[in-house]
Design a protein around this motif. Structure first.
Motif, PDB file in Angstrom:
ATOM      1  N   HIS A  12      12.838   8.198  -6.640  1.00  0.00           N
ATOM      2  CA  HIS A  12      14.029   7.569  -7.223  1.00  0.00           C
ATOM      3  C   HIS A  12      14.000   7.566  -8.745  1.00  0.00           C
ATOM      4  CE1 HIS A  12      10.947   4.500  -6.475  1.00  0.00           C
ATOM      5  NE2 HIS A  12      11.437   3.848  -7.525  1.00  0.00           N
ATOM      6  N   GLY A  13      13.210   8.489  -9.333  1.00  0.00           N
ATOM      7  CA  GLY A  13      13.209   8.629 -10.791  1.00  0.00           C
ATOM      8  C   GLY A  13      12.524   7.497 -11.527  1.00  0.00           C
ATOM      9  N   GLY A  14      11.699   6.728 -10.833  1.00  0.00           N
ATOM     10  CA  GLY A  14      10.901   5.694 -11.504  1.00  0.00           C
ATOM     11  C   GLY A  14      11.662   4.482 -12.006  1.00  0.00           C
ATOM     12  N   VAL A  15      12.910   4.315 -11.556  1.00  0.00           N
ATOM     13  CA  VAL A  15      13.666   3.146 -12.014  1.00  0.00           C
ATOM     14  C   VAL A  15      14.312   2.445 -10.810  1.00  0.00           C
ATOM     15  CG1 VAL A  15      15.622   4.652 -12.603  1.00  0.00           C
ATOM     16  CG2 VAL A  15      15.570   2.356 -13.508  1.00  0.00           C
ATOM     17  N   ILE A  16      14.209   1.110 -10.785  1.00  0.00           N
ATOM     18  CA  ILE A  16      14.942   0.372  -9.757  1.00  0.00           C
ATOM     19  C   ILE A  16      16.006  -0.473 -10.443  1.00  0.00           C
ATOM     20  CG2 ILE A  16      13.019   0.242  -8.112  1.00  0.00           C
ATOM     21  CD1 ILE A  16      12.979  -2.808  -8.777  1.00  0.00           C
ATOM     22  N   VAL A  70       5.286  -3.502   7.791  1.00  0.00           N
ATOM     23  CA  VAL A  70       6.423  -2.591   7.857  1.00  0.00           C
ATOM     24  C   VAL A  70       5.999  -1.308   7.155  1.00  0.00           C
ATOM     25  CG1 VAL A  70       8.754  -2.179   6.986  1.00  0.00           C
ATOM     26  CG2 VAL A  70       8.154  -4.421   7.904  1.00  0.00           C
ATOM     27  N   LEU A  71       6.231  -0.156   7.810  1.00  0.00           N
ATOM     28  CA  LEU A  71       6.017   1.119   7.124  1.00  0.00           C
ATOM     29  C   LEU A  71       7.385   1.641   6.727  1.00  0.00           C
ATOM     30  CD1 LEU A  71       3.343   3.030   9.265  1.00  0.00           C
ATOM     31  CD2 LEU A  71       2.997   1.626   7.230  1.00  0.00           C
ATOM     32  N   GLN A  72       7.559   1.837   5.430  1.00  0.00           N
ATOM     33  CA  GLN A  72       8.866   2.265   4.932  1.00  0.00           C
ATOM     34  C   GLN A  72       8.698   3.587   4.197  1.00  0.00           C
ATOM     35  OE1 GLN A  72      11.084   0.313   1.432  1.00  0.00           O
ATOM     36  NE2 GLN A  72      11.885  -0.798   3.197  1.00  0.00           N
ATOM     37  N   GLU A  73       9.568   4.521   4.465  1.00  0.00           N
ATOM     38  CA  GLU A  73       9.458   5.811   3.801  1.00  0.00           C
ATOM     39  C   GLU A  73       9.609   5.628   2.289  1.00  0.00           C
ATOM     40  OE1 GLU A  73      10.632   9.314   6.278  1.00  0.00           O
ATOM     41  OE2 GLU A  73      12.117   9.484   4.675  1.00  0.00           O
ATOM     42  N   PHE A  74       8.694   6.253   1.561  1.00  0.00           N
ATOM     43  CA  PHE A  74       8.793   6.230   0.098  1.00  0.00           C
ATOM     44  C   PHE A  74       9.879   7.225  -0.304  1.00  0.00           C
ATOM     45  CE2 PHE A  74       7.875   7.912  -4.097  1.00  0.00           C
ATOM     46  CZ  PHE A  74       7.601   6.773  -4.826  1.00  0.00           C
ATOM     47  N   LEU A 106       0.857  -1.183   0.000  1.00  0.00           N
ATOM     48  CA  LEU A 106       0.000   0.000   0.000  1.00  0.00           C
ATOM     49  C   LEU A 106       0.887   1.225   0.000  1.00  0.00           C
ATOM     50  CD1 LEU A 106      -2.755  -0.368   2.788  1.00  0.00           C
ATOM     51  CD2 LEU A 106      -3.136  -0.223   0.318  1.00  0.00           C
ATOM     52  N   LEU A 107       0.591   2.155  -0.900  1.00  0.00           N
ATOM     53  CA  LEU A 107       1.288   3.434  -0.878  1.00  0.00           C
ATOM     54  C   LEU A 107       0.374   4.375  -0.102  1.00  0.00           C
ATOM     55  CD1 LEU A 107       3.638   5.133  -1.913  1.00  0.00           C
ATOM     56  CD2 LEU A 107       2.416   5.417  -4.068  1.00  0.00           C
ATOM     57  N   LYS A 133      11.412  -0.820 -14.448  1.00  0.00           N
ATOM     58  CA  LYS A 133      10.552   0.323 -14.141  1.00  0.00           C
ATOM     59  C   LYS A 133       9.964   0.173 -12.743  1.00  0.00           C
ATOM     60  CE  LYS A 133       9.946   1.999 -18.686  1.00  0.00           C
ATOM     61  NZ  LYS A 133       9.104   2.595 -19.712  1.00  0.00           N
ATOM     62  N   SER A 134       9.737   1.323 -12.124  1.00  0.00           N
ATOM     63  CA  SER A 134       9.277   1.315 -10.745  1.00  0.00           C
ATOM     64  C   SER A 134       8.160   2.332 -10.576  1.00  0.00           C
ATOM     65  CB  SER A 134      10.475   1.654  -9.856  1.00  0.00           C
ATOM     66  OG  SER A 134      10.120   1.670  -8.509  1.00  0.00           O
ATOM     67  N   LEU A 135       7.807   2.651  -9.338  1.00  0.00           N
ATOM     68  CA  LEU A 135       6.783   3.672  -9.097  1.00  0.00           C
ATOM     69  C   LEU A 135       7.352   5.047  -9.448  1.00  0.00           C
ATOM     70  CD1 LEU A 135       5.524   2.538  -5.565  1.00  0.00           C
ATOM     71  CD2 LEU A 135       4.415   2.134  -7.761  1.00  0.00           C
ATOM     72  N   PRO A 136       6.499   5.928  -9.998  1.00  0.00           N
ATOM     73  CA  PRO A 136       6.984   7.269 -10.345  1.00  0.00           C
ATOM     74  C   PRO A 136       7.217   8.132  -9.102  1.00  0.00           C
ATOM     75  CG  PRO A 136       4.626   7.100 -10.742  1.00  0.00           C
ATOM     76  CD  PRO A 136       5.076   5.740 -10.316  1.00  0.00           C
ATOM     77  N   ASP A 137       8.012   9.181  -9.270  1.00  0.00           N
ATOM     78  CA  ASP A 137       8.256  10.112  -8.154  1.00  0.00           C
ATOM     79  C   ASP A 137       6.961  10.811  -7.766  1.00  0.00           C
ATOM     80  OD1 ASP A 137      10.868   9.428  -8.260  1.00  0.00           O
ATOM     81  OD2 ASP A 137      11.598  11.323  -9.104  1.00  0.00           O
ATOM     82  N   ILE A 138       6.896  11.236  -6.518  1.00  0.00           N
ATOM     83  CA  ILE A 138       5.735  11.999  -6.046  1.00  0.00           C
ATOM     84  C   ILE A 138       6.244  13.358  -5.589  1.00  0.00           C
ATOM     85  CG2 ILE A 138       3.837  12.072  -4.379  1.00  0.00           C
ATOM     86  CD1 ILE A 138       4.184   8.939  -4.215  1.00  0.00           C
ATOM     87  N   ALA A 139       5.825  14.423  -6.297  1.00  0.00           N
ATOM     88  CA  ALA A 139       6.294  15.774  -5.961  1.00  0.00           C
ATOM     89  C   ALA A 139       5.702  16.209  -4.634  1.00  0.00           C
ATOM     90  CB  ALA A 139       5.893  16.739  -7.066  1.00  0.00           C
ATOM     91  N   GLU A 140       6.502  16.935  -3.839  1.00  0.00           N
ATOM     92  CA  GLU A 140       6.039  17.356  -2.520  1.00  0.00           C
ATOM     93  C   GLU A 140       4.766  18.206  -2.601  1.00  0.00           C
ATOM     94  OE1 GLU A 140       8.772  18.923   0.842  1.00  0.00           O
ATOM     95  OE2 GLU A 140       9.944  17.468  -0.316  1.00  0.00           O
ATOM     96  N   GLU A 141       4.710  19.075  -3.618  1.00  0.00           N
ATOM     97  CA  GLU A 141       3.528  19.949  -3.779  1.00  0.00           C
ATOM     98  C   GLU A 141       2.268  19.123  -4.020  1.00  0.00           C
ATOM     99  OE1 GLU A 141       6.927  20.268  -5.082  1.00  0.00           O
ATOM    100  OE2 GLU A 141       5.955  20.564  -7.035  1.00  0.00           O
ATOM    101  N   LYS A 142       2.465  18.013  -4.736  1.00  0.00           N
ATOM    102  CA  LYS A 142       1.319  17.171  -5.101  1.00  0.00           C
ATOM    103  C   LYS A 142       0.773  16.419  -3.888  1.00  0.00           C
ATOM    104  CE  LYS A 142       0.303  14.001  -8.766  1.00  0.00           C
ATOM    105  NZ  LYS A 142       0.956  12.913  -9.492  1.00  0.00           N
TER     106      LYS A 142
END
Ligand SMILES: Nc1ncnc2c1ncn2[C@@H]1O[C@H](COP(=O)(O)OP(=O)(O)OP(=O)(O)O)[C@@H](O)[C@H]1O
Ligand SMILES: O=P(O)(O)O[C@H]1[C@H](OP(=O)(O)O)[C@@H](OP(=O)(O)O)[C@@H](O)[C@@H](O)[C@@H]1OP(=O)(O)O
Ligand SMILES: [Mg+2]
Ligand SMILES: [Mg+2]
Length: 330
Positions: free
Chosen positions: A168-172, A161-165, A145-146, A188-197
């Motif tokens: 990382h530029g969407g690539v692992i 486990v809660l791990q800080e997201f 869960l994100l 490919k990985s999860l996309p970045d999440i902008a702080e403003e968003k």
């Protein structure tokens, strides 16, 4: 079963055979000790019953090599002990100024308490990823869960486990380890999440095995189309091999992969987020020859020092000698 199908392909069996190595399927419906004799046992099975079978097998076949020991594999079944090992590895100074570690994480048994708490997780910031504590290869253990805000805690299924997201530029980077061999590939990985968003994001989003999705699965997703894997810069190979060697020695495991992300905010900092025992090697380019070389080295004792002189082996055999069947598997 799924592992057998993907791993034991004709191409692997044939190449091994050419080099005089016979790959023979273990029948899990029969006692191991009644099968073989095998020079080497490869497995991705868990549990006390299997541990007992391996132990018995080694008593009757003391020269056989087991890749790898259940105690060592078990460490990877818990997402806390899995990543604890990263702190046991020494940083190598010459590494182009790059550093490594793990994201901040805590384990949660009672999510209700989270909502009441004003501060939680000693500085853990949203978004966080909730991962099942247990990582035993079941579909359930891959369900993530994100979480963007505290409302998202409602869906937690502890222990988690809660791990800080970490953006990382969407690539692992998936790093496959086969004994001394190390191969790093991009996924490919999860996309970045902008702080403003983040201010406009609430609750949670569920996902599972993003890096294993096929391009067909991803075509419907607007995120993935925008990212170009080719352009992503690889991590310094010296850093990756250093982590791989460190993990291999600290964990006493020979067959695993680990996921690494590059913290975009810092740039030259790399975080290990996941370690898997006996991963999908068939997806690794040229897996047949890499694995065959490894089997060869094991059988010709080039890798033997990491098996036969191992205290774990003695422990496994000694326990049986003492007739203790019910030691704890903690
Ligand atoms: N701390 C993090 N920050 C950002 N993204 C993350 C983080 N942890 C995990 N991810 C993303 O979530 C995916 C799944 O996480 P993780 O690798 O821990 O799960 P898994 O189910 O064990 O995966 P695998 O299929 O490799 O076993 C990762 O591949 C990555 O895309
Ligand atoms: O095949 P298995 O069931 O072992 O699945 C493994 C999967 O390999 P596959 O490609 O063969 O599906 C691996 O993929 P890569 O990291 O290598 O991409 C990885 O997701 C492991 O975590 C999985 O192991 P599990 O954690 O579930 O035990
Ligand atoms: Mg992973
Ligand atoms: Mg995993």
């Amino acid at each position: 079963m799924k592992k057998q199908k993907s791993f034991i392909q004709d191409s692997l069996v044939n190449l091994a055979k050419e080099r005089g190595i016979d790959l023979i399927k273990i029948d899990t419906d029969k006692p191991l000790v009644d099968q073989g004799p095998f020079d080497c046992v490869l497995h991705k099975l868990y549990g006390e019953e299997w541990r007992k079978q391996l132990r018995e097998y080694l008593v009757y076949n003391p020269n056989a090599i087991v890749v790898d020991f259940p105690d060592a594999i078990e460490r990877l079944h818990n997402r806390i002990s899995m990543l604890d090992v990263v702190s046991e590895i020494e940083e190598v100074k010459s590494d182009e100024m790059a550093s490594f570690g793990i994201p901040k994480q805590i384990v949660i048994y009672e999510p209700e308490k989270l909502k009441e708490a004003k501060t939680w997780g000693e500085g853990l910031k949203f978004p966080v990823i909730a991962k099942p504590l247990v990582a035993d290869g079941s579909a359930k253990s891959h369900k993530m869960l994100l979480i963007f805000s505290s409302e998202g805690f409602d869906k937690l299924k502890p222990p988690t486990v809660l791990q800080e997201f970490v953006n990382h530029g969407g690539v692992i980077f998936k790093v496959y380890v086969v004994g001394k061999y190390v191969k790093c590939v991009k996924r490919k990985s999860l996309p970045d999440i902008a702080e403003e968003k983040l201010e406009s994001l609430h609750g949670s989003l569920s996902f599972s095995q993003v890096s294993n999705l096929t391009s067909h699965d991803r075509n419907d997703d607007k995120y993935y189309k925008r990212m170009d894997l080719e352009d992503a810069e690889m991590p310094p190979m010296s850093l990756i091999t250093n982590i791989a060697r460190g993990l291999r020695k600290a964990m006493k495991l020979h067959l695993f992969n680990f996921d690494v992300i590059r913290d975009t905010k810092v740039g030259n900092r790399y975080l290990v987020i996941d370690i898997n025992y006996f991963p999908g090697y068939a997806k690794m380019p040229g897996y047949e020859s890499v694995l065959t070389d490894f089997f060869w080295d094991v059988l010709n004792k080039k890798e033997a020092r990491s098996f036969n002189s191992d205290k774990e082996l003695m422990k496994l055999v000694d326990n049986n000698g003492a007739g203790s069947d019910n030691e704890s598997s903690a």
